[in-house]
Structure formats: structure tokens, C-alpha cells
Enzyme design. Structure first.
Site, PDB file in Angstrom:
ATOM      1  N   ARG A   1       0.830  -1.219   0.000  1.00  0.00           N
ATOM      2  CA  ARG A   1       0.000   0.000   0.000  1.00  0.00           C
ATOM      3  C   ARG A   1       0.861   1.264   0.000  1.00  0.00           C
ATOM      4  NH1 ARG A   1      -2.035   1.515   4.537  1.00  0.00           N
ATOM      5  NH2 ARG A   1      -2.360  -0.622   5.257  1.00  0.00           N
TER       6      ARG A   1
ATOM      7  N   TYR B   1     -16.815  19.274 -13.448  1.00  0.00           N
ATOM      8  CA  TYR B   1     -17.107  17.839 -13.527  1.00  0.00           C
ATOM      9  C   TYR B   1     -18.073  17.437 -12.423  1.00  0.00           C
ATOM     10  CZ  TYR B   1     -16.599  12.845 -13.118  1.00  0.00           C
ATOM     11  OH  TYR B   1     -16.871  11.511 -13.021  1.00  0.00           O
TER      12      TYR B   1
ATOM     13  N   ASP C   1      -7.612  20.802 -12.439  1.00  0.00           N
ATOM     14  CA  ASP C   1      -7.981  19.553 -13.102  1.00  0.00           C
ATOM     15  C   ASP C   1      -7.652  19.740 -14.587  1.00  0.00           C
ATOM     16  OD1 ASP C   1      -9.300  17.506 -14.481  1.00  0.00           O
ATOM     17  OD2 ASP C   1     -11.003  17.465 -13.095  1.00  0.00           O
TER      18      ASP C   1
ATOM     19  N   LYS D   1      -9.037   9.000 -18.743  1.00  0.00           N
ATOM     20  CA  LYS D   1      -9.453   9.622 -19.991  1.00  0.00           C
ATOM     21  C   LYS D   1      -8.311   9.619 -21.005  1.00  0.00           C
ATOM     22  CE  LYS D   1     -13.204  10.274 -17.587  1.00  0.00           C
ATOM     23  NZ  LYS D   1     -13.442  11.465 -16.806  1.00  0.00           N
TER      24      LYS D   1
END
Ligand SMILES: *Cc1c(COP(=O)(O)O)cnc(C)c1O
Length: 375
Positions: free
Chosen positions: A49, A101, A172, A197
């Protein structure tokens, strides 16, 4: 080549050369898909992790593309955004666009409602009203061009005003991608990507990233991944890095298709408005031209007709997929307000069209036949 040498190359070369293992005889060209939950004691990683070789490879590549010192990969774009808001103290003030978004907007609305954060939702096309909010803001959250209104926000002006006001800036950069703008170069503290994306580009993985030049900030964000646990899978990280190899080629084709289709759509009798900052008639064209290198590959357009008819148009396409999301090799579209969480400032008749890399005339023929559904 060393990472330092790579930083001098054009982005089209960087995407091919970044994140490779060190050269040695019989060494691998590609990083391994490192499937380990734990490591032999005594090293830097320690546990699955905390770090992973495949994550490091794609993080190196994203850092290079965004001209950042360090990047952190997350299990999704929204996991990356969530980590950014988690490092803010209780009651911190965030200034955010009112129609970015929808996932980010919903997360911010929830933080605002619970009182964890105080969020100012503003119209970011009104640069001066955003600037006057900055003295009371801890974090300015920017998205440009916005999803799905395709408004281009004055990033150079807002980022520098925010830095002068001592306020943190997060951008972003999913829609524009580092081909068109590199917000860290404009002074942003953090650049976020939905790697899902354009960077990964094949609609087959979900991933997110944060890039920064600020070492203490990097440590705090890394802690959020470590203790928040929103870690990416090594297989997904590897697939996304493979996608990055063709990112520039794909984006160039998708952008030139988008430019051509935006022009043709604006002449179509059933289309009442086309939003694409590449069109000289678009209200955001001059702003985009002033600091962006290209205009992206998403077009939003409005069709005359009922919601039902417009949904039928989306469903009638054959080559274009009727689906949500964007940034993949395949073109896809949808009427955004079919989602109840989409901002009500987005018109009901707006179709968001993610333009892919197919042949432009085949795409146009598909659009023309689908638009016949409205009469
Ligand atoms: C898709 C998207 C996100 C969220 O990313 P996921 O990978 O779906 O979690 C954030 N911002 C923008 C602009 C997006 O398009």
C-alpha cells in the site's frame, strides 16, 4: 536517457521514452507488472500500500508530461480529487466553479453540507468575482476547459492572483491535457488528472493522478494515499502507461477531428449551438488562444428538439458509442442532463461528444444519419 535529458525533449518523444527501466544487457524495455503485497525488509517500499514499481514508472512519465517534480497515482480520478480535499483543515474555504465535472461538484457539495469545508461555487468566467473571493479562500479549485460547458477559464490570471493572495491552487487538467497546457508552469500547486481519460486513452481502466513541485505537499498527499488506501492496481498502472505511449498521436488526431466536426456541426440546421473553443466564433476562442496550444477533443453541442428526441439521436449512432466518459480512442456521446447530478446550468439539450480517432468522414456520416431522428 536520464529523466533530466528527457525533460528537454518534445512531448511526442517523452511519452515514448518515459518511465522505462534502466538500460542493462538483457534488461527489460518495459517496467514489470509488479504484483506484490509485501517486500523483503530493509528497503524503501516496505508494503504494497506504500509503493509499487509499476506505479513509480507511470508516475515518472506523468511528472515529465506535466513538468512536475513528483506525481502520485490513485485508483481513480475522483480518488485523487478526494485526497486533495482531505488534506484541507476542517472548515477550510474552497472556491470552485459551479458547473465543473459533476463528480467533483457532488463531492464538494457533500463536504459543504457536512460542514467539513466551506465551498464558494462561482461562475469562473467572471474572473474578477473569483479574484475578489481569494482573500477569504484557502484553496482555488480550477477546471478548464470545463466539463461539459467547455468554458475556458483565465488560468494565467487566476493562478497568479491566487498565489499573490497566498491561496493554494489545484487544476484539473483532464480536458486540456499537458499537450495544450501545463498548469504547474503557470504556478499551480497541484495538477490533477483523470488518467482514465486521454492519458490511458482506451476506456479500459480507471486511474487518477496528482502532480506537484512542492515536496511537503507531495508528502501530505502521499500520506492520504497510504492511509486513505485508494491505491491503483499494478495491472491498471501498466495498461495506462502503455496507453501513454500513443497519447500524443491519439490526441493530435482526436483534436483535428474535433475541429473539423465542430465546423460541420455549426452549419447543421438542427444544431442550435456548438461549444468548441477552437471555433473562431466561440466566445472562449480568444481566451483559449492566449495560453493554450490546442483546443482539446470534446465538443458540446445543443440540438433543437425534446429530451426524448435527443436521447434518440444519441442512441441512433452506429459508429459513435452512446455512453458516458471521454478521452478514449472511440468517439462517444450522451445528453448530459440524463444524469440527475449534472448541474442545472447545463442546458437539457446539450450533447457532450468525445471525439475519437476514427476517420472524420465516417464520423460525420454517422452524425448526419443520427440527427435525422429529430425533425
Ligand atoms: C472523469 C473526470 C474526472 C473523474 O475521474 P474518474 O477517473 O472517473 O474518477 C474528474 N475530472 C474530469 C474533468 C473528468 O472528466
Amino acid at each position: 536517457m536520464s529523466d533530466g535529458d528527457l525533460s528537454k525533449l518534445n512531448i511526442a518523444s517523452q511519452v515514448v521514452a518515459a518511465g522505462r527501466p534502466k538500460k542493462r544487457p538483457d534488461g527489460e524495455l518495459n517496467p514489470p507488472i509488479a504484483l506484490n503485497s509485501t517486500y523483503h525488509a530493509g528497503g524503501e517500499i516496505g508494503y504494497g500500500r506504500y509503493g509499487n514499481e509499476t506505479w513509480s514508472a507511470i508516475e515518472t512519465a506523468i511528472s515529465l508530461l506535466e513538468n512536475g517534480k513528483q506525481s502520485i497515482l490513485f485508483s481513480s480520478g475522483l480518488a485523487a480529487i478526494a485526497a486533495v480535499f482531505e488534506i484541507l483543515p476542517e472548515g477550510a474555504v474552497v472556491t470552485s466553479p459551479h458547473d465543473g465535472y459533476q463528480g467533483t461538484m457532488e463531492l464538494l457539495r457533500q463536504h459543504h453540507k457536512s460542514g467539513r469545508l466551506q465551498v464558494n461555487f462561482l461562475d469562473f468566467t467572471d474572473t474578477n468575482s473569483v479574484i475578489s473571493s481569494l482573500s477569504k479562500t484557502q484553496m482555488l479549485y480550477l477546471e478548464s476547459p470545463t466539463n461539459p460547458a467547455l468554458e475556458v477559464i483565465d488560468l494565467p490570471k487566476l493562478i497568479s492572483a491566487a498565489k499573490n493572495a497566498g491561496c493554494g491552487v489545484v487544476v484539473d487538467n483532464t480536458f486540456a491535457t499537458p499537450i495544450n497546457q501545463q498548469p504547474l508552469n503557470l504556478g499551480a500547486d497541484i495538477v490533477m488528472h483523470s488518467v482514465t481519460k486521454y492519458l490511458a486513452g482506451h476506456s479500459d481502466v480507471l486511474l487518477g493522478s496528482l502532480s506537484t513541485n512542492d515536496a511537503p505537499l507531495h508528502r501530505r498527499l502521499l500520506e492520504r494515499r497510504k492511509y486513505g488506501g485508494a491505491i491503483p492496481g499494478p495491472v491498471e498502472a501498466w495498461i495506462a502507461l502503455r496507453g501513454i505511449r500513443t497519447f500524443v498521436l491519439r490526441m493530435e488526431r482526436a483534436q483535428s477531428n474535433a475541429m473539423e466536426l465542430a465546423k460541420r456541426l455549426s452549419k447543421h440546421p438542427k444544431v442550435s449551438r456548438v461549444r468548441y473553443p477552437g471555433l473562431p466564433t466561440d466566445p472562449f476562442h480568444n481566451m483559449a488562444k492566449s495560453f493554450m496550444k490546442g483546443f482539446g477533443a470534446v465538443i458540446s453541442f445543443e440540438v433543437d428538439g425534446s429530451n426524448e428526441k435527443i436521447d434518440q439521436v444519441c442512441a441512433a449512432s452506429k459508429l459513435i458509442t452512446y455512453s458516458t466518459s471521454l478521452g478514449g480512442v472511440e468517439s462517444l456521446w450522451e445528453r448530459r442532463r440524463r444524469w440527475s447530478t449534472e448541474s442545472t446550468s447545463i442546458p437539457e439539450n446539450l450533447i457532450r461528444f468525445s471525439v475519437g480517432i476514427e476517420n472524420v468522414d465516417d464520423l460525420w456520416a454517422d452524425i448526419e444519419q443520427a440527427l435525422k431522428k429529430v425533425n
